[in-house]
Design a protein around this motif. Structure first.
Motif: not given
Length: 181
Positions: A89-111
């Motif tokens: 989950p942390g690798y996914i959060e980091r990759a999605v955050e890095e896809s933005f050109d500004r600071r966006v907090v990404v927080m995975h919630l477990q399904g």
């Protein structure tokens, strides 16, 4: 995520939007069925393909947060990994955050993650002899590959969530008790 007391106390007007993808990751590049031995149970060999995304923007339309909700077992690396890592989950959060050109907090919630393993993507094969007590070989690149594979479908769901942004959302609290005997 580092939050200062000032940031926590600041109240920023926001808007929220939601989206659903009922066919998340059909090629199993992010997650896959974890245990084949339970495929005879009701539902069979069907993995949970649901991705929900909650998008939070400022009132001015600047992205603030993205909450992807889908099932994935948290452990990609094995029990012999001696380092603290964000794992799948942390690798996914980091990759999605890095896809933005500004600071966006990404927080995975477990399904529904109990029977969903991270697919792991990329990396290398160390061979069995490198797994002895004296040698270490940990495939951190596999976690990064999994994160990168998750970016496109999560960002697509985030875009769709932007089509129905709201200033107010009604919440309903549901409590369910399961007697254990």
């Amino acid at each position: 995520v580092r939050l200062t007391r000032q940031a926590l106390e600041a109240r920023v007007p926001a808007r929220v939007g939601f989206s659903h993808d009922g066919n998340f990751d059909p090629m199993n590049q992010v997650n896959r069925d974890r245990r084949g031995e339970n495929d005879m149970l009701p539902g069979g060999a069907i993995k949970d393909r649901d991705l929900y995304v909650m998008r939070v923007d400022t009132r001015a339309g600047e992205p603030m947060a993205l909450v992807p909700i889908f099932g994935i077992h948290g452990t990609l690396l094995d029990a012999d990994n001696p380092l603290a890592t964000p794992d799948a989950p942390g690798y996914i959060e980091r990759a999605v955050e890095e896809s933005f050109d500004r600071r966006v907090v990404v927080m995975h919630l477990q399904g529904a993650g109990g029977d969903m393993s991270p697919s792991g993507s990329g990396g290398f094969d160390c061979g069995e002899q490198s797994r002895s007590r004296a040698k270490f070989c940990f495939n951190y690149a596999s976690g990064e590959g999994t994160g990168r594979n998750a970016v496109a479908p999560i960002r697509a769901a985030w875009e769709r969530a932007g089509m129905n942004m709201r200033d107010r959302v009604k919440l309903e609290v549901l409590t369910r008790t399961v007697p254990l005997g």
